[in-house]
Design a protein around this motif. Structure first.
Motif, PDB file in Angstrom:
ATOM      1  N   ARG A 268      -7.540   9.755  14.258  1.00 14.87           N
ATOM      2  CA  ARG A 268      -6.772   9.498  12.859  1.00 14.87           C
ATOM      3  C   ARG A 268      -7.626   8.345  12.146  1.00 14.87           C
ATOM      4  O   ARG A 268      -8.244   8.278  10.944  1.00 14.87           O
ATOM      5  CB  ARG A 268      -5.689   9.691  12.877  1.00 14.87           C
ATOM      6  CG  ARG A 268      -4.960   9.445  11.378  1.00 14.87           C
ATOM      7  CD  ARG A 268      -5.024  10.705  10.580  1.00 14.87           C
ATOM      8  NE  ARG A 268      -4.240  10.136   9.365  1.00 14.87           N
ATOM      9  CZ  ARG A 268      -4.652  10.736   8.160  1.00 14.87           C
ATOM     10  NH1 ARG A 268      -5.879  11.495   8.075  1.00 14.87           N
ATOM     11  NH2 ARG A 268      -4.129  10.356   7.166  1.00 14.87           N
ATOM     12  N   TYR A 269      -7.540   7.247  13.210  1.00 12.08           N
ATOM     13  CA  TYR A 269      -8.112   5.809  12.522  1.00 12.08           C
ATOM     14  C   TYR A 269      -9.610   6.095  11.891  1.00 12.08           C
ATOM     15  O   TYR A 269     -10.013   5.701  11.018  1.00 12.08           O
ATOM     16  CB  TYR A 269      -8.077   4.929  13.513  1.00 12.08           C
ATOM     17  CG  TYR A 269      -8.815   3.588  13.136  1.00 12.08           C
ATOM     18  CD1 TYR A 269      -8.483   2.726  12.322  1.00 12.08           C
ATOM     19  CD2 TYR A 269      -9.983   3.452  13.935  1.00 12.08           C
ATOM     20  CE1 TYR A 269      -9.260   1.483  11.936  1.00 12.08           C
ATOM     21  CE2 TYR A 269     -10.669   2.300  13.666  1.00 12.08           C
ATOM     22  CZ  TYR A 269     -10.318   1.398  12.580  1.00 12.08           C
ATOM     23  OH  TYR A 269     -11.238   0.298  12.609  1.00 12.08           O
ATOM     24  N   GLN A 270     -10.348   6.707  12.955  1.00  7.14           N
ATOM     25  CA  GLN A 270     -11.585   7.013  12.732  1.00  7.14           C
ATOM     26  C   GLN A 270     -11.900   7.826  11.588  1.00  7.14           C
ATOM     27  O   GLN A 270     -12.842   7.638  10.605  1.00  7.14           O
ATOM     28  CB  GLN A 270     -12.607   7.754  13.933  1.00  7.14           C
ATOM     29  CG  GLN A 270     -12.653   7.076  15.021  1.00  7.14           C
ATOM     30  CD  GLN A 270     -13.569   5.618  14.658  1.00  7.14           C
ATOM     31  OE1 GLN A 270     -14.565   5.825  14.124  1.00  7.14           O
ATOM     32  NE2 GLN A 270     -13.134   4.646  15.441  1.00  7.14           N
TER      33      GLN A 270
ATOM     34  N   ALA B 262     -14.986   9.216   3.030  1.00  5.54           N
ATOM     35  CA  ALA B 262     -14.675   8.855   1.707  1.00  5.54           C
ATOM     36  C   ALA B 262     -13.355   9.506   1.381  1.00  5.54           C
ATOM     37  O   ALA B 262     -13.097  10.737   1.716  1.00  5.54           O
ATOM     38  CB  ALA B 262     -15.703   9.124   0.682  1.00  5.54           C
ATOM     39  N   VAL B 263     -12.628   8.857   0.449  1.00  4.43           N
ATOM     40  CA  VAL B 263     -11.446   9.538   0.052  1.00  4.43           C
ATOM     41  C   VAL B 263     -11.644  11.083  -0.688  1.00  4.43           C
ATOM     42  O   VAL B 263     -10.929  12.041  -0.376  1.00  4.43           O
ATOM     43  CB  VAL B 263     -10.458   8.592  -0.933  1.00  4.43           C
ATOM     44  CG1 VAL B 263      -9.296   9.319  -1.466  1.00  4.43           C
ATOM     45  CG2 VAL B 263     -10.011   7.131  -0.024  1.00  4.43           C
TER      46      VAL B 263
ATOM     47  N   SER C 271      -6.583  -4.623   0.198  1.00  2.00           N
ATOM     48  CA  SER C 271      -6.109  -3.496   0.489  1.00  2.00           C
ATOM     49  C   SER C 271      -5.225  -2.817  -0.591  1.00  2.00           C
ATOM     50  O   SER C 271      -5.566  -1.604  -0.939  1.00  2.00           O
ATOM     51  CB  SER C 271      -5.468  -3.208   1.733  1.00  2.00           C
ATOM     52  OG  SER C 271      -4.118  -4.077   1.899  1.00  2.00           O
ATOM     53  N   LYS C 272      -4.289  -3.534  -1.285  1.00  2.00           N
ATOM     54  CA  LYS C 272      -3.742  -3.100  -2.196  1.00  2.00           C
ATOM     55  C   LYS C 272      -4.491  -2.522  -3.459  1.00  2.00           C
ATOM     56  O   LYS C 272      -4.397  -1.494  -4.221  1.00  2.00           O
ATOM     57  CB  LYS C 272      -2.458  -4.137  -3.083  1.00  2.00           C
ATOM     58  CG  LYS C 272      -1.580  -3.655  -3.621  1.00  2.00           C
ATOM     59  CD  LYS C 272      -0.677  -4.691  -4.241  1.00  2.00           C
ATOM     60  CE  LYS C 272       0.174  -4.238  -5.335  1.00  2.00           C
ATOM     61  NZ  LYS C 272       1.164  -5.262  -5.821  1.00  2.00           N
ATOM     62  N   LYS C 273      -5.440  -3.572  -3.906  1.00  2.00           N
ATOM     63  CA  LYS C 273      -6.275  -3.131  -5.120  1.00  2.00           C
ATOM     64  C   LYS C 273      -7.256  -1.852  -4.607  1.00  2.00           C
ATOM     65  O   LYS C 273      -7.527  -0.834  -5.475  1.00  2.00           O
ATOM     66  CB  LYS C 273      -7.225  -4.464  -5.585  1.00  2.00           C
ATOM     67  CG  LYS C 273      -6.766  -5.609  -6.148  1.00  2.00           C
ATOM     68  CD  LYS C 273      -7.789  -6.614  -6.053  1.00  2.00           C
ATOM     69  CE  LYS C 273      -7.044  -7.792  -6.588  1.00  2.00           C
ATOM     70  NZ  LYS C 273      -7.908  -9.052  -6.941  1.00  2.00           N
ATOM     71  N   LEU C 274      -7.454  -1.723  -3.403  1.00  2.00           N
ATOM     72  CA  LEU C 274      -8.643  -0.546  -2.866  1.00  2.00           C
ATOM     73  C   LEU C 274      -7.415   0.706  -3.113  1.00  2.00           C
ATOM     74  O   LEU C 274      -8.053   1.691  -3.519  1.00  2.00           O
ATOM     75  CB  LEU C 274      -9.128  -1.038  -1.493  1.00  2.00           C
ATOM     76  CG  LEU C 274     -10.261  -1.881  -1.583  1.00  2.00           C
ATOM     77  CD1 LEU C 274     -10.631  -2.241  -0.168  1.00  2.00           C
ATOM     78  CD2 LEU C 274     -11.389  -1.490  -2.275  1.00  2.00           C
TER      79      LEU C 274
ATOM     80  N   SER D 144      -5.587   4.053   3.812  1.00  2.00           N
ATOM     81  CA  SER D 144      -4.586   3.494   4.558  1.00  2.00           C
ATOM     82  C   SER D 144      -4.946   1.894   4.278  1.00  2.00           C
ATOM     83  O   SER D 144      -5.848   1.420   4.841  1.00  2.00           O
ATOM     84  CB  SER D 144      -4.552   3.988   5.772  1.00  2.00           C
ATOM     85  OG  SER D 144      -3.747   3.096   6.578  1.00  2.00           O
ATOM     86  N   GLY D 145      -3.955   1.276   3.765  1.00  2.00           N
ATOM     87  CA  GLY D 145      -4.020  -0.232   3.878  1.00  2.00           C
ATOM     88  C   GLY D 145      -3.863  -0.642   5.127  1.00  2.00           C
ATOM     89  O   GLY D 145      -4.478  -1.588   5.629  1.00  2.00           O
ATOM     90  N   PHE D 146      -3.103  -0.117   6.167  1.00  2.00           N
ATOM     91  CA  PHE D 146      -2.943  -0.473   7.422  1.00  2.00           C
ATOM     92  C   PHE D 146      -4.419  -0.358   8.038  1.00  2.00           C
ATOM     93  O   PHE D 146      -4.920  -1.395   8.925  1.00  2.00           O
ATOM     94  CB  PHE D 146      -1.915   0.175   8.221  1.00  2.00           C
ATOM     95  CG  PHE D 146      -1.624  -0.133   9.450  1.00  2.00           C
ATOM     96  CD1 PHE D 146      -1.135  -1.131  10.079  1.00  2.00           C
ATOM     97  CD2 PHE D 146      -2.469   0.621  10.388  1.00  2.00           C
ATOM     98  CE1 PHE D 146      -1.056  -1.535  11.438  1.00  2.00           C
ATOM     99  CE2 PHE D 146      -2.273   0.472  11.872  1.00  2.00           C
ATOM    100  CZ  PHE D 146      -1.731  -0.719  12.392  1.00  2.00           C
ATOM    101  N   SER D 147      -5.165   0.742   7.906  1.00  2.00           N
ATOM    102  CA  SER D 147      -6.384   1.023   8.720  1.00  2.00           C
ATOM    103  C   SER D 147      -7.304   0.130   8.215  1.00  2.00           C
ATOM    104  O   SER D 147      -8.322  -0.340   8.936  1.00  2.00           O
ATOM    105  CB  SER D 147      -6.648   2.388   8.481  1.00  2.00           C
ATOM    106  OG  SER D 147      -6.071   3.133   9.125  1.00  2.00           O
ATOM    107  N   PHE D 148      -7.231  -0.326   6.757  1.00  2.00           N
ATOM    108  CA  PHE D 148      -8.111  -1.183   6.361  1.00  2.00           C
ATOM    109  C   PHE D 148      -7.978  -2.430   6.811  1.00  2.00           C
ATOM    110  O   PHE D 148      -9.134  -3.372   7.258  1.00  2.00           O
ATOM    111  CB  PHE D 148      -8.000  -1.209   4.816  1.00  2.00           C
ATOM    112  CG  PHE D 148      -9.037  -2.456   3.954  1.00  2.00           C
ATOM    113  CD1 PHE D 148     -10.207  -2.103   3.968  1.00  2.00           C
ATOM    114  CD2 PHE D 148      -8.409  -3.720   3.671  1.00  2.00           C
ATOM    115  CE1 PHE D 148     -10.990  -3.132   3.246  1.00  2.00           C
ATOM    116  CE2 PHE D 148      -9.354  -4.576   3.241  1.00  2.00           C
ATOM    117  CZ  PHE D 148     -10.668  -4.232   2.989  1.00  2.00           C
ATOM    118  N   GLY D 149      -6.711  -3.143   6.947  1.00  2.00           N
ATOM    119  CA  GLY D 149      -6.440  -4.450   7.517  1.00  2.00           C
ATOM    120  C   GLY D 149      -6.846  -4.524   9.067  1.00  2.00           C
ATOM    121  O   GLY D 149      -7.437  -5.502   9.290  1.00  2.00           O
TER     122      GLY D 149
END
Length: 83
Positions: free
Chosen positions: A28-30, A36-37, A59-62, A70-75
């Motif tokens: 899921r993370y990968q 791309a979204v 991450s909020k802006k993205l 996912s902001g969590f995955s980005f972080g």
């Protein structure tokens, strides 16, 4: 003897479920990081990242621009790769 065998089976089942969960989380993370979204959308987007913006702010802006899923995955990605 039967009691020890039952405990052993329960432990194996729990370990199997834990391993399966980790594998599913990894895939899921990968998927979130490497896909791309909306691959069909080729619209150019301007996004301003200010010097000093935190990973959470970026991450909020993205997320608001619908550029990440996912902001969590980005972080996690930023932390893991020491960016």
């Amino acid at each position: 003897m039967h009691n020890k065998l039952s405990k052993f089976r329960i432990i194996l089942i729990i370990l199997g479920i834990a391993l399966l969960s980790l594998v599913l989380l990894y895939f899921r993370y990968q998927s979130q990081v490497n896909t791309a979204v909306d691959p069909e959308n080729t619209t150019k987007i301007s996004l301003i990242i200010k010097k000093g913006d935190s990973v959470k702010e970026i991450s909020k802006k993205l997320l608001e621009a619908d550029l990440i899923e996912s902001g969590f995955s980005f972080g996690f990605y930023v932390s893991f790769h020491e960016l």
